[in-house]
Write a protein that holds these residues in place. Structure first.
Motif, PDB file in Angstrom:
ATOM      1  N   MET A  65     -28.123  18.152  57.156  1.00  0.00           N
ATOM      2  CA  MET A  65     -26.714  18.294  57.533  1.00  0.00           C
ATOM      3  C   MET A  65     -26.149  16.971  58.041  1.00  0.00           C
ATOM      4  N   ASN A  66     -26.929  16.237  58.819  1.00  0.00           N
ATOM      5  CA  ASN A  66     -26.467  14.938  59.322  1.00  0.00           C
ATOM      6  C   ASN A  66     -26.311  13.912  58.197  1.00  0.00           C
ATOM      7  N   GLN A  67     -26.991  14.137  57.091  1.00  0.00           N
ATOM      8  CA  GLN A  67     -26.839  13.277  55.910  1.00  0.00           C
ATOM      9  C   GLN A  67     -25.659  13.721  55.044  1.00  0.00           C
ATOM     10  N   GLY A  68     -25.021  14.828  55.449  1.00  0.00           N
ATOM     11  CA  GLY A  68     -23.825  15.287  54.750  1.00  0.00           C
ATOM     12  C   GLY A  68     -24.024  16.421  53.770  1.00  0.00           C
ATOM     13  N   SER A  69     -25.219  16.992  53.712  1.00  0.00           N
ATOM     14  CA  SER A  69     -25.433  18.094  52.772  1.00  0.00           C
ATOM     15  C   SER A  69     -25.861  19.359  53.501  1.00  0.00           C
ATOM     16  N   ASN A  70     -25.760  20.467  52.803  1.00  0.00           N
ATOM     17  CA  ASN A  70     -26.225  21.772  53.296  1.00  0.00           C
ATOM     18  C   ASN A  70     -25.533  22.243  54.574  1.00  0.00           C
ATOM     19  N   ARG A  71     -24.308  21.822  54.789  1.00  0.00           N
ATOM     20  CA  ARG A  71     -23.573  22.249  55.987  1.00  0.00           C
ATOM     21  C   ARG A  71     -22.877  23.582  55.744  1.00  0.00           C
ATOM     22  N   PRO A  72     -22.953  24.477  56.717  1.00  0.00           N
ATOM     23  CA  PRO A  72     -22.146  25.694  56.615  1.00  0.00           C
ATOM     24  C   PRO A  72     -20.662  25.311  56.601  1.00  0.00           C
ATOM     25  N   LYS A  73     -19.840  26.141  55.998  1.00  0.00           N
ATOM     26  CA  LYS A  73     -18.412  25.823  55.884  1.00  0.00           C
ATOM     27  C   LYS A  73     -17.753  25.623  57.238  1.00  0.00           C
ATOM     28  N   TRP A  74     -18.153  26.413  58.232  1.00  0.00           N
ATOM     29  CA  TRP A  74     -17.502  26.280  59.537  1.00  0.00           C
ATOM     30  C   TRP A  74     -17.815  24.925  60.166  1.00  0.00           C
ATOM     31  N   ILE A  75     -18.984  24.384  59.889  1.00  0.00           N
ATOM     32  CA  ILE A  75     -19.310  23.046  60.395  1.00  0.00           C
ATOM     33  C   ILE A  75     -18.585  21.990  59.562  1.00  0.00           C
ATOM     34  N   ALA A  76     -18.565  22.163  58.256  1.00  0.00           N
ATOM     35  CA  ALA A  76     -17.899  21.194  57.381  1.00  0.00           C
ATOM     36  C   ALA A  76     -16.410  21.066  57.712  1.00  0.00           C
ATOM     37  N   LYS A  77     -15.787  22.150  58.188  1.00  0.00           N
ATOM     38  CA  LYS A  77     -14.360  22.130  58.529  1.00  0.00           C
ATOM     39  C   LYS A  77     -14.098  21.656  59.954  1.00  0.00           C
ATOM     40  N   SER A  78     -15.130  21.563  60.738  1.00  0.00           N
ATOM     41  CA  SER A  78     -14.994  21.260  62.166  1.00  0.00           C
ATOM     42  C   SER A  78     -14.665  19.786  62.418  1.00  0.00           C
ATOM     43  N   ASN A  79     -13.942  19.545  63.492  1.00  0.00           N
ATOM     44  CA  ASN A  79     -13.668  18.168  63.932  1.00  0.00           C
ATOM     45  C   ASN A  79     -14.821  17.614  64.770  1.00  0.00           C
ATOM     46  N   THR A  80     -15.771  18.472  65.109  1.00  0.00           N
ATOM     47  CA  THR A  80     -16.913  18.079  65.942  1.00  0.00           C
ATOM     48  C   THR A  80     -18.230  18.377  65.221  1.00  0.00           C
ATOM     49  N   GLN A  81     -18.316  17.963  63.981  1.00  0.00           N
ATOM     50  CA  GLN A  81     -19.471  18.292  63.150  1.00  0.00           C
ATOM     51  C   GLN A  81     -20.801  17.862  63.760  1.00  0.00           C
ATOM     52  N   GLU A  82     -20.879  16.623  64.197  1.00  0.00           N
ATOM     53  CA  GLU A  82     -22.147  16.127  64.753  1.00  0.00           C
ATOM     54  C   GLU A  82     -22.564  16.926  65.981  1.00  0.00           C
ATOM     55  N   GLU A  83     -21.618  17.229  66.828  1.00  0.00           N
ATOM     56  CA  GLU A  83     -21.898  18.018  68.032  1.00  0.00           C
ATOM     57  C   GLU A  83     -22.313  19.445  67.659  1.00  0.00           C
ATOM     58  N   ASP A  84     -21.623  20.033  66.678  1.00  0.00           N
ATOM     59  CA  ASP A  84     -21.967  21.392  66.230  1.00  0.00           C
ATOM     60  C   ASP A  84     -23.385  21.447  65.688  1.00  0.00           C
ATOM     61  N   ILE A  85     -23.754  20.458  64.899  1.00  0.00           N
ATOM     62  CA  ILE A  85     -25.113  20.405  64.342  1.00  0.00           C
ATOM     63  C   ILE A  85     -26.130  20.233  65.472  1.00  0.00           C
ATOM     64  N   LYS A  86     -25.850  19.317  66.369  1.00  0.00           N
ATOM     65  CA  LYS A  86     -26.760  19.050  67.490  1.00  0.00           C
ATOM     66  C   LYS A  86     -26.987  20.305  68.331  1.00  0.00           C
ATOM     67  N   ASN A  87     -25.945  21.113  68.522  1.00  0.00           N
ATOM     68  CA  ASN A  87     -26.032  22.283  69.392  1.00  0.00           C
ATOM     69  C   ASN A  87     -26.672  23.509  68.748  1.00  0.00           C
ATOM     70  N   LEU A  88     -26.929  23.465  67.453  1.00  0.00           N
ATOM     71  CA  LEU A  88     -27.554  24.620  66.803  1.00  0.00           C
ATOM     72  C   LEU A  88     -28.979  24.811  67.313  1.00  0.00           C
ATOM     73  N   ASN A  89     -29.301  26.054  67.603  1.00  0.00           N
ATOM     74  CA  ASN A  89     -30.657  26.438  68.015  1.00  0.00           C
ATOM     75  C   ASN A  89     -31.228  27.418  67.008  1.00  0.00           C
ATOM     76  N   THR A  90     -32.524  27.619  67.067  1.00  0.00           N
ATOM     77  CA  THR A  90     -33.155  28.549  66.134  1.00  0.00           C
ATOM     78  C   THR A  90     -32.571  29.953  66.251  1.00  0.00           C
ATOM     79  N   CYS A  91     -32.122  30.333  67.430  1.00  0.00           N
ATOM     80  CA  CYS A  91     -31.563  31.672  67.625  1.00  0.00           C
ATOM     81  C   CYS A  91     -30.131  31.806  67.108  1.00  0.00           C
ATOM     82  N   ASP A  92     -29.533  30.724  66.633  1.00  0.00           N
ATOM     83  CA  ASP A  92     -28.188  30.757  66.046  1.00  0.00           C
ATOM     84  C   ASP A  92     -28.230  31.007  64.548  1.00  0.00           C
TER      85      ASP A  92
END
Length: 125
Positions: A65-92
């Motif tokens: 995802m940090n390389q720009g691929s395999n992002r869920p649409k909600w992350i791809a549309k987000s203004n805080t993509q890097e933060e959203d990816i960083k905050n993902l946990n296994t339980c999400d």
């Protein structure tokens, strides 16, 4: 209504190009369902879904995802993509029980059909 939600989650988790699915992503794709409802469905059907993904798979997915691929649409549309990816946990994140790696292909028609029949039989007993 529950049978429709279980079936929709089954189909989405069977066909998505990325096997890992965020609970939040499903809320944006199915009307009137909360993350909590999705978690309850996933938990209720362990024969169909895996509640969390292993942490090593999450790390691998975050790299992609940090390389720009395999992002869920909600992350791809987000203004805080890097933060959203960083905050993902296994339980999400959950996935289809039959897609147990980060590179799993979508399921075959026969397996998808089996799941739909299973869900129908479960609710129509």
């Amino acid at each position: 209504m529950k049978i429709k939600n279980v079936t929709a989650i089954w189909i989405l988790s069977s066909n998505d190009s990325v096997p890992q699915i965020t609970y939040k992503g499903i809320t944006e794709r199915i009307e009137n369902i909360s993350e909590e409802e999705i978690k309850n469905i996933v938990k209720e059907f362990p024969e169909l879904f895996q509640e969390e993904i292993p942490s090593k798979h999450l790390v691998q997915w975050k790299v992609l995802m940090n390389q720009g691929s395999n992002r869920p649409k909600w992350i791809a549309k987000s203004n805080t993509q890097e933060e959203d990816i960083k905050n993902l946990n296994t339980c999400d994140i959950f996935r289809n029980r039959f897609r147990n790696s980060i590179e799993s292909e979508p399921l075959s028609y026969n397996l998808i059909e089996w799941g739909i029949n299973y869900i129908n039989e479960y609710f129509n007993q």
